[in-house]
Design an enzyme around this catalytic site. Structure first.
Site, PDB file in Angstrom:
ATOM      1  N   VAL A 115       6.890 -30.270  11.053  1.00  0.00           N
ATOM      2  CA  VAL A 115       6.868 -29.505  12.309  1.00  0.00           C
ATOM      3  C   VAL A 115       8.022 -28.507  12.266  1.00  0.00           C
ATOM      4  O   VAL A 115       9.150 -28.862  11.858  1.00  0.00           O
ATOM      5  CB  VAL A 115       7.045 -30.422  13.539  1.00  0.00           C
ATOM      6  CG1 VAL A 115       6.785 -29.645  14.826  1.00  0.00           C
ATOM      7  CG2 VAL A 115       6.129 -31.647  13.456  1.00  0.00           C
TER       8      VAL A 115
ATOM      9  N   SER B 275       6.115 -40.484  12.931  1.00  0.00           N
ATOM     10  CA  SER B 275       6.110 -39.527  11.814  1.00  0.00           C
ATOM     11  C   SER B 275       5.095 -39.979  10.785  1.00  0.00           C
ATOM     12  O   SER B 275       4.773 -41.178  10.698  1.00  0.00           O
ATOM     13  CB  SER B 275       7.502 -39.494  11.163  1.00  0.00           C
ATOM     14  OG  SER B 275       7.482 -38.733   9.973  1.00  0.00           O
TER      15      SER B 275
ATOM     16  N   GLY C 147      15.269 -36.561  23.738  1.00  0.00           N
ATOM     17  CA  GLY C 147      15.246 -35.436  22.797  1.00  0.00           C
ATOM     18  C   GLY C 147      14.584 -34.209  23.396  1.00  0.00           C
ATOM     19  O   GLY C 147      13.902 -33.444  22.706  1.00  0.00           O
ATOM     20  N   ALA C 148      14.815 -33.989  24.695  1.00  0.00           N
ATOM     21  CA  ALA C 148      14.132 -32.898  25.405  1.00  0.00           C
ATOM     22  C   ALA C 148      14.866 -31.567  25.292  1.00  0.00           C
ATOM     23  O   ALA C 148      14.391 -30.553  25.788  1.00  0.00           O
ATOM     24  CB  ALA C 148      13.981 -33.267  26.885  1.00  0.00           C
ATOM     25  N   SER C 149      16.000 -31.551  24.647  1.00  0.00           N
ATOM     26  CA  SER C 149      16.812 -30.325  24.612  1.00  0.00           C
ATOM     27  C   SER C 149      16.293 -29.279  23.633  1.00  0.00           C
ATOM     28  O   SER C 149      16.731 -28.130  23.673  1.00  0.00           O
ATOM     29  CB  SER C 149      18.262 -30.682  24.254  1.00  0.00           C
ATOM     30  OG  SER C 149      18.309 -31.363  23.008  1.00  0.00           O
TER      31      SER C 149
ATOM     32  N   GLY D  44      12.973 -28.483  20.302  1.00  0.00           N
ATOM     33  CA  GLY D  44      11.882 -28.954  19.449  1.00  0.00           C
ATOM     34  C   GLY D  44      10.724 -29.602  20.192  1.00  0.00           C
ATOM     35  O   GLY D  44      10.277 -29.121  21.242  1.00  0.00           O
TER      36      GLY D  44
ATOM     37  N   ASP E 119      24.247 -39.851  25.306  1.00  0.00           N
ATOM     38  CA  ASP E 119      24.043 -40.131  23.883  1.00  0.00           C
ATOM     39  C   ASP E 119      23.258 -41.434  23.745  1.00  0.00           C
ATOM     40  O   ASP E 119      23.676 -42.474  24.271  1.00  0.00           O
ATOM     41  CB  ASP E 119      25.409 -40.253  23.192  1.00  0.00           C
ATOM     42  CG  ASP E 119      25.293 -40.272  21.678  1.00  0.00           C
ATOM     43  OD1 ASP E 119      24.316 -40.835  21.148  1.00  0.00           O
ATOM     44  OD2 ASP E 119      26.201 -39.712  21.031  1.00  0.00           O
TER      45      ASP E 119
ATOM     46  N   THR F 265      10.817 -27.168  13.591  1.00  0.00           N
ATOM     47  CA  THR F 265      11.880 -27.385  14.590  1.00  0.00           C
ATOM     48  C   THR F 265      13.221 -27.348  13.858  1.00  0.00           C
ATOM     49  O   THR F 265      13.271 -27.106  12.647  1.00  0.00           O
ATOM     50  CB  THR F 265      11.745 -28.770  15.275  1.00  0.00           C
ATOM     51  OG1 THR F 265      12.009 -29.785  14.288  1.00  0.00           O
ATOM     52  CG2 THR F 265      10.369 -28.998  15.867  1.00  0.00           C
TER      53      THR F 265
ATOM     54  N   TYR G  78      15.078 -43.035   6.654  1.00  0.00           N
ATOM     55  CA  TYR G  78      14.288 -42.390   7.718  1.00  0.00           C
ATOM     56  C   TYR G  78      12.890 -43.009   7.764  1.00  0.00           C
ATOM     57  O   TYR G  78      12.378 -43.353   8.839  1.00  0.00           O
ATOM     58  CB  TYR G  78      14.214 -40.881   7.468  1.00  0.00           C
ATOM     59  CG  TYR G  78      13.363 -40.147   8.477  1.00  0.00           C
ATOM     60  CD1 TYR G  78      13.796 -39.957   9.785  1.00  0.00           C
ATOM     61  CD2 TYR G  78      12.101 -39.660   8.117  1.00  0.00           C
ATOM     62  CE1 TYR G  78      13.005 -39.293  10.711  1.00  0.00           C
ATOM     63  CE2 TYR G  78      11.306 -38.998   9.039  1.00  0.00           C
ATOM     64  CZ  TYR G  78      11.763 -38.806  10.333  1.00  0.00           C
ATOM     65  OH  TYR G  78      10.973 -38.160  11.257  1.00  0.00           O
TER      66      TYR G  78
END
Ligand SMILES: NC(=O)c1ccc[n+]([C@@H]2O[C@H](COP(=O)([O-])OP(=O)(O)OC[C@H]3O[C@@H](n4cnc5c(N)ncnc54)[C@H](OP(=O)(O)O)[C@@H]3O)[C@@H](O)[C@H]2O)c1
Length: 248
Positions: free
Chosen positions: A191, A141, A15-17, A19, A62, A193, A155
């Site tokens: 957060v 979270s 998830g580095a792309s 946020g 993915d 994002t 979630y």
């Protein structure tokens, strides 16, 4: 701990792309790590690498494709040696309540937030055990600590799973006498994002779910830095952090 403990070693961030993951990559590069920056959005990953230089290797795949995860770790081993720091950050919510949600949305949440995290953890800890040291950090979270209303049950279930997986990994590492390998969760509240907008199918009206100042992605990345830079005998278990005005 001084920054030199991690200098030259390899981190992989999911998830580095955008946020939180993008902010974590910046901190890891500051600490002297070489960072494999993962996500699906190749253009954003390439832009991050162009900005931060050779220390960042953009790798697009993915996380729902478990064979692609294994392939990515194999590539990292072949080119940079094993992973010393894994930041399991990628994750998402969907507007998919238990009473009416789409099965595919539930599947996506569980595949990315839970199953991919497990596969990344297995692949990275194999490298860490070989090297005798490493650190796994899960971006969890506050929804791993209480269940919010508003249809976020699945979630929250995924993040409660991450909480269990943090302790489960800690117990396995201790049983293996892998004293140089640590595991930490970071559990933020709101957060600022793209997360909230994505949750609502990309609708920009939902970009800001609350009217008070939220945490920034950089705030969360600083918690990651703190955990990584703790003295070698200190294992930070879970960092719970909220905006000061968040009630639940
Ligand atoms: N924002 C919050 O309020 C908040 C609060 C608590 C916890 N968190 C957690 O923080 C983590 C990061 O979220 P964020 O706030 O930074 O959200 P974000 O800005 O929406 O970023 C999510 C990241 O996950 C990646 N991702 C999603 N699905 C993927 C898939 N199938 N394959 C590969 N990568 C995938 C995205 O990459 P691509 O777009 O390139 O696919 C993106 O880089 C998540 O685990 C989230 O649950 C967020």
């Amino acid at each position: 701990m001084s920054e030199s403990r991690w200098a030259g070693r390899v981190a992989l961030v999911t998830g580095a792309s955008r946020g939180i993951g993008e902010a974590v990559v910046r901190v890891l590069v500051e600490l002297g790590l070489r960072v494999v920056a993962c996500g699906r959005d190749e253009a954003r990953l390439e832009a991050l690498a162009a900005e931060l230089g050779e220390a960042v290797w953009p790798l697009a795949f993915d996380l729902r494709d478990l064979a692609a995860i294994e392939g990515a770790f194999a590539q990292v081993r072949a080119r940079w040696g094993g992973v010393a720091v894994l930041v399991n950050n990628a994750g998402l919510g969907k507007d998919a309540p238990l009473l009416s949600g789409a099965s595919d949305d539930w599947r996506t949440i569980l595949e990315v937030n839970v199953l991919a995290l497990c596969v990344c953890t297995r692949e990275a800890t194999a490298d860490m055990l070989r090297a005798g040291s490493g650190h796994v950090i899960h971006v969890s979270s506050m929804s791993g600590h209480r269940v919010p209303g508003g249809g976020g049950g699945v979630y929250a279930a995924s993040k409660h799973a991450v909480r269990a997986l943090t302790e489960g990994l800690r117990r396995e590492l201790r049983a293996a006498r892998a004293d140089g390998v640590r595991v930490t969760a970071v559990s933020p509240g709101y957060v600022a994002t793209d997360f909230h907008q994505t949750l609502k199918g990309g609708d920009p009206a939902f970009a800001r779910p609350v009217d008070y100042p939220m945490l920034s992605a950089a705030d969360v990345a600083e918690a990651v830095r703190y955990a990584l830079c703790a003295p070698a005998h200190v294992e930070l278990h879970d960092v719970l952090m909220r905006p000061t005005q968040q009630e639940t």
